[in-house]
Design a protein around this motif. Sequence first.
Motif, PDB file in Angstrom:
ATOM      1  N   ARG A  16       3.222   5.960   3.755  1.00  0.00           N
ATOM      2  CA  ARG A  16       4.031   5.046   2.935  1.00  0.00           C
ATOM      3  C   ARG A  16       5.488   5.491   2.840  1.00  0.00           C
ATOM      4  O   ARG A  16       6.345   4.704   2.461  1.00  0.00           O
ATOM      5  CB  ARG A  16       3.444   4.940   1.528  1.00  0.00           C
ATOM      6  N   CYS A  33      -2.139  -3.128   5.381  1.00  0.00           N
ATOM      7  CA  CYS A  33      -2.652  -3.102   4.011  1.00  0.00           C
ATOM      8  C   CYS A  33      -3.652  -4.233   3.840  1.00  0.00           C
ATOM      9  O   CYS A  33      -3.351  -5.380   4.179  1.00  0.00           O
ATOM     10  CB  CYS A  33      -1.525  -3.297   3.006  1.00  0.00           C
ATOM     11  N   THR A  35      -5.489  -5.973   0.853  1.00  0.00           N
ATOM     12  CA  THR A  35      -5.504  -6.016  -0.610  1.00  0.00           C
ATOM     13  C   THR A  35      -6.887  -6.302  -1.171  1.00  0.00           C
ATOM     14  O   THR A  35      -7.118  -6.076  -2.354  1.00  0.00           O
ATOM     15  CB  THR A  35      -4.498  -7.056  -1.146  1.00  0.00           C
ATOM     16  N   GLU A  40      -5.786   1.077   3.646  1.00  0.00           N
ATOM     17  CA  GLU A  40      -4.486   1.142   4.298  1.00  0.00           C
ATOM     18  C   GLU A  40      -4.636   2.041   5.512  1.00  0.00           C
ATOM     19  O   GLU A  40      -5.229   3.109   5.422  1.00  0.00           O
ATOM     20  CB  GLU A  40      -3.420   1.711   3.360  1.00  0.00           C
ATOM     21  N   ILE A 102       6.031  -2.787   0.707  1.00  0.00           N
ATOM     22  CA  ILE A 102       4.797  -3.216   0.034  1.00  0.00           C
ATOM     23  C   ILE A 102       5.121  -3.708  -1.370  1.00  0.00           C
ATOM     24  O   ILE A 102       4.666  -4.771  -1.791  1.00  0.00           O
ATOM     25  CB  ILE A 102       3.764  -2.066  -0.008  1.00  0.00           C
TER      26      ILE A 102
END
Length: 113
Positions: A16, A33, A35, A40, A102
């Motif tokens: 990240r 990603c 959700t 991830e 993100i």
Amino acid sequence: MKIYTRFAICSAGTTRTARVEPVVGRADYFYICDTTTGEETAVPNPHRDEQEGCGVNVARTLAELGVEAVLAGNCGAKAARALREAGVKVSYPFTGTVDDAIAAFTALMREGV
């Protein structure tokens, strides 16, 4: 705005803290990603060094990975068209880190923009 459950950030690395890549087709990795599951993962871009057609091939790869949207600094016209034809939304410009992208993208989805 549609809520995207699986999206990719064009990134220079696998975490990240990696920076967002400026161009979709030449990204080192796609930081994906999900959700729904919270998963991830970073997937290497197998097309980044191709002389021609990397954007079109990237579009196919992202669609095969089930990505609904891709975030990057920019996207070339051919790649953007191929992504749209594959059903993948192109969203840019995003800068900073993967984490920044993100956060910005999920905020846009929450706001319905």
